[in-house]
Design an enzyme around this catalytic site. Structure first.
Site, PDB file in Angstrom:
ATOM      1  N   GLU B  47      -8.137   8.422   6.187  1.00 18.36           N
ATOM      2  CA  GLU B  47      -7.197   8.815   5.234  1.00 18.36           C
ATOM      3  C   GLU B  47      -6.832   7.616   4.331  1.00 18.36           C
ATOM      4  O   GLU B  47      -6.408   7.909   2.929  1.00 18.36           O
ATOM      5  CB  GLU B  47      -5.908   9.395   6.031  1.00 18.36           C
ATOM      6  CG  GLU B  47      -6.200  10.656   6.952  1.00 18.36           C
ATOM      7  CD  GLU B  47      -6.634  11.771   6.089  1.00 18.36           C
ATOM      8  OE1 GLU B  47      -6.391  11.792   4.920  1.00 18.36           O
ATOM      9  OE2 GLU B  47      -7.118  12.907   6.744  1.00 18.36           O
ATOM     10  N   ASN B  51      -7.293   7.383   0.116  1.00 19.51           N
ATOM     11  CA  ASN B  51      -6.249   7.456  -0.646  1.00 19.51           C
ATOM     12  C   ASN B  51      -6.307   6.108  -1.750  1.00 19.51           C
ATOM     13  O   ASN B  51      -5.839   6.382  -2.818  1.00 19.51           O
ATOM     14  CB  ASN B  51      -4.510   7.087  -0.131  1.00 19.51           C
ATOM     15  CG  ASN B  51      -4.375   8.404   0.677  1.00 19.51           C
ATOM     16  OD1 ASN B  51      -4.711   9.502   0.474  1.00 19.51           O
ATOM     17  ND2 ASN B  51      -3.284   8.180   1.540  1.00 19.51           N
ATOM     18  N   ARG B 103      -5.167  18.802  -3.265  1.00 25.80           N
ATOM     19  CA  ARG B 103      -4.830  17.891  -1.936  1.00 25.80           C
ATOM     20  C   ARG B 103      -3.889  18.502  -1.354  1.00 25.80           C
ATOM     21  O   ARG B 103      -3.120  19.385  -1.763  1.00 25.80           O
ATOM     22  CB  ARG B 103      -5.013  16.519  -2.357  1.00 25.80           C
ATOM     23  CG  ARG B 103      -6.419  15.909  -2.729  1.00 25.80           C
ATOM     24  CD  ARG B 103      -6.341  14.418  -2.659  1.00 25.80           C
ATOM     25  NE  ARG B 103      -6.164  14.159  -1.532  1.00 25.80           N
ATOM     26  CZ  ARG B 103      -7.269  14.103  -0.608  1.00 25.80           C
ATOM     27  NH1 ARG B 103      -8.436  14.475  -1.125  1.00 25.80           N
ATOM     28  NH2 ARG B 103      -7.114  13.560   0.797  1.00 25.80           N
TER      29      ARG B 103
HETATM   30  N1  LIG Z   1      -2.897   3.871  -1.874  1.00 28.78           N
HETATM   31  C1  LIG Z   1      -2.096   4.874  -2.623  1.00 28.78           C
HETATM   32  N2  LIG Z   1      -1.902   4.733  -3.868  1.00 28.78           N
HETATM   33  C2  LIG Z   1      -1.212   5.242  -4.622  1.00 28.78           C
HETATM   34  N3  LIG Z   1      -0.655   6.319  -4.238  1.00 28.78           N
HETATM   35  C3  LIG Z   1      -0.742   6.741  -2.890  1.00 28.78           C
HETATM   36  C4  LIG Z   1      -1.553   5.958  -2.148  1.00 28.78           C
HETATM   37  N4  LIG Z   1      -1.737   6.926  -0.965  1.00 28.78           N
HETATM   38  C5  LIG Z   1      -0.888   7.860  -1.155  1.00 28.78           C
HETATM   39  N5  LIG Z   1      -0.243   7.928  -2.463  1.00 28.78           N
HETATM   40  C6  LIG Z   1       0.486   9.146  -2.761  1.00 28.78           C
HETATM   41  O1  LIG Z   1       1.273   9.662  -1.823  1.00 28.78           O
HETATM   42  C7  LIG Z   1       0.735  11.074  -1.833  1.00 28.78           C
HETATM   43  C8  LIG Z   1       0.598  11.653  -0.514  1.00 28.78           C
HETATM   44  O2  LIG Z   1      -0.532  11.254   0.289  1.00 28.78           O
HETATM   45  P1  LIG Z   1      -1.234  11.891   1.617  1.00 28.78           P
HETATM   46  O3  LIG Z   1      -0.256  12.086   2.481  1.00 28.78           O
HETATM   47  O4  LIG Z   1      -2.286  11.048   1.886  1.00 28.78           O
HETATM   48  O5  LIG Z   1      -1.797  13.106   0.844  1.00 28.78           O
HETATM   49  P2  LIG Z   1      -2.961  13.589  -0.201  1.00 28.78           P
HETATM   50  O6  LIG Z   1      -4.290  12.623  -0.059  1.00 28.78           O
HETATM   51  O7  LIG Z   1      -3.372  14.801   0.289  1.00 28.78           O
HETATM   52  O8  LIG Z   1      -2.459  13.631  -1.557  1.00 28.78           O
HETATM   53  C9  LIG Z   1      -0.434  11.346  -2.661  1.00 28.78           C
HETATM   54  O9  LIG Z   1      -0.766  12.491  -3.258  1.00 28.78           O
HETATM   55  C10 LIG Z   1      -0.177  10.105  -3.560  1.00 28.78           C
HETATM   56  O10 LIG Z   1       0.618  10.499  -4.855  1.00 28.78           O
END
Ligand SMILES: Nc1ncnc2c1ncn2[C@@H]1O[C@H](COP(=O)(O)OP(=O)(O)O)[C@@H](O)[C@H]1O
Ligand SMILES: Nc1ncnc2c1ncn2[C@@H]1O[C@H](COP(=O)(O)OP(=O)(O)O)[C@@H](O)[C@H]1O
Lengths: 128, 149, 149, 128
Positions: B47, B51, B103
């Site tokens: 995960e 990301n 997502r």
């Molecule tokens: N490394 C990252 N850089 C920028 N934004 C991030 C990062 N990790 C998470 N996010 C933000 O947090 C939100 C939620 O992440 P997550 O719970 O992993 O769900 P998803 O990947 O399904 O969107 C993402 O949609 C994104 O906007």
């Protein structure tokens, strides 16, 4: 009972996913062998979408997850997307041979509450 | 005291997600984790690296840094990107919240569920760092039981 | 063109030798190497990292840097230490030459035999860098044969 | 025929090596399961040396390499060291179940020329 089978399909790059589809009447059985993640999920989606597009009579999607060694939220997203499509069209989706690890991922996401889980393929087909 | 570390750097391309999983699982196997715990760690890493690929660098390939540390009974994982960052961290952590319509917004939820601790540090336009920690549940005591006759 | 890289850093402790082998084998599996070729790569890495542990840092734990690069048909491996270095490289490369009486002096011989290219750069008191290259023998052509019906 | 057997012995740390020894008359059969490298070789040496020290009647060392998944020059060094000791005492050393990969390492080092290789344990024992 009509029957069609795909030759295993291989990912380019590091890791492999093999998807086999089998049409049994109005059921599409999809057998997945490999890891369902960000790299492999787009092809997993593509294969199922193409089948659903070309066989309009499919009412029941059965995922055989016996050989799914890994799944994360990217893989789960594709399964949920297919669940939405098939149920919107009035069909159903089931999963068979679900390992404890995959079951836990399904549970955390809420998918376990809305999708049918059967021990094996025969059970799923009997419940069509 | 048992101590080891591993620092990694790789480009944010999808095939490196499975790669990072394999490396972290191999590293974690030095501690007394059960197979089920290793599976949890694999999901969390998957995960976090996903990301970086999708969210941190949506339109380019960027650098991902991964730091693994094993100190006695504790595995610490640090994943850093230099991408777009997160404006509202509390919002990002919410289940089903995602900035991408396709997502599910479950990545951060899985990371929190499967690891003992998770910390998210981020600054828009500078990048994001995730620190996760996990201890083998049955402890490290078994490691001292060297079986020999 | 297919391209990927991985940079690693870890301490020169014996358990990281098998670790480096596993990581390099996983990385190399992105190219179209046969299992026998992967075995050869595993031996070469094992020798190079062992040399850092034994020879570069004989009395302390030092830093080992490992850089892997996959560019099209070519795997490049770079192993660097900041240890005692080698005064006479030609002598070191000779089979059966070793500065440690218990050892066989075959590490560099295996690295040269199992990889397509090997280069050794060293300066006493500064450290040693080994660069090794290998191509899958049957080439990369197969990778384009995506089997689908 | 006297008989003695070790309980599998486990390395601490990342990777495992299991060494079993079995005394059959004047033969010591050593079965190795795992990877022979810088980390595991010292223990491999220790186990064999201890056996050779305690059973003075051993004349023939048989290494069963069926489950050796990896060997490098560190592992090879220990084998050569034991070869020297046993032959100096007038004994012999053989290896059985040698994979192609291990055989190649033996060949490059010259060990293949001086050590007996048999297909299996029975062959090695018959040639004692
Ligand atoms: N490394 C990252 N850089 C920028 N934004 C991030 C990062 N990790 C998470 N996010 C933000 O947090 C939100 C939620 O992440 P997550 O719970 O992993 O769900 P998803 O990947 O399904 O969107 C993402 O949609 C994104 O906007
Ligand atoms: N990374 C290194 N740092 C310092 N010396 C080295 C290094 N690698 C090799 N050497 C020198 O080269 C010699 C030959 O190395 P090698 O062929 O690997 O055999 P061995 O490890 O059995 O000695 C070593 O004995 C050592 O003196």
């Amino acid at each position: 009972m009509s029957y069609c089978r795909n030759i295993p399909w291989k990912m380019k790059g590091g890791f492999h996913l093999v998807i086999e589809t089998e049409r049994i009447g109005s059921n599409l059985v999809v057998t997945i062998d490999g890891e369902l993640d960000l790299e492999t999920s787009p092809e997993f989606r593509k294969v199922i979408e193409e089948k659903l597009d070309s066989y309009k009579t499919i009412r029941h999607l059965i995922l055989d997850l016996k050989k799914v060694h890994f799944i994360d939220s990217s893989g789960l997203g594709v399964i949920l997307g297919r669940f939405k499509r098939i149920t919107q069209d009035g069909g159903r989706m089931s999963a068979v041979n679900v390992s404890d690890q995959v079951k836990r991922i399904f549970e955390l996401s809420g998918l376990l509450k809305i999708m049918n889980i059967y021990p094996d393929r025969k059970d799923a087909l009997d419940n069509c | 005291m048992f101590e080891n570390y591993l620092k990694l750097e790789f480009p944010s391309i999808p095939q490196n997600v499975s790669f990072a999983r394999t490396i972290v699982a191999t590293f974690a196997a030095q501690l007394e984790f059960t197979l089920a715990e290793i599976e949890e760690i694999r999901v969390a890493i998957s995960e976090a690296v996903s990301n970086c690929v999708i969210h941190a660098y949506p339109n380019e390939v960027g650098i991902v840094k991964l730091e693994l540390r094993a100190e006695d009974q504790l595995l610490t994982i640090r994943i850093q990107d230099f991408g777009i960052g997160i404006a509202d961290i509390e919002q990002a952590k919410q289940a089903t919240y995602s900035t991408q319509p396709e997502r599910m917004g479950l990545g951060l939820v899985f990371m929190e569920s499967f690891m003992d601790e998770m910390e998210l540090i981020s600054k828009p336009a500078e990048g994001t760092t995730v620190v996760m920690k996990k201890r083998p549940e049955r402890g490290f005591a078994n490691a001292e039981l060297s079986r020999s006759s």
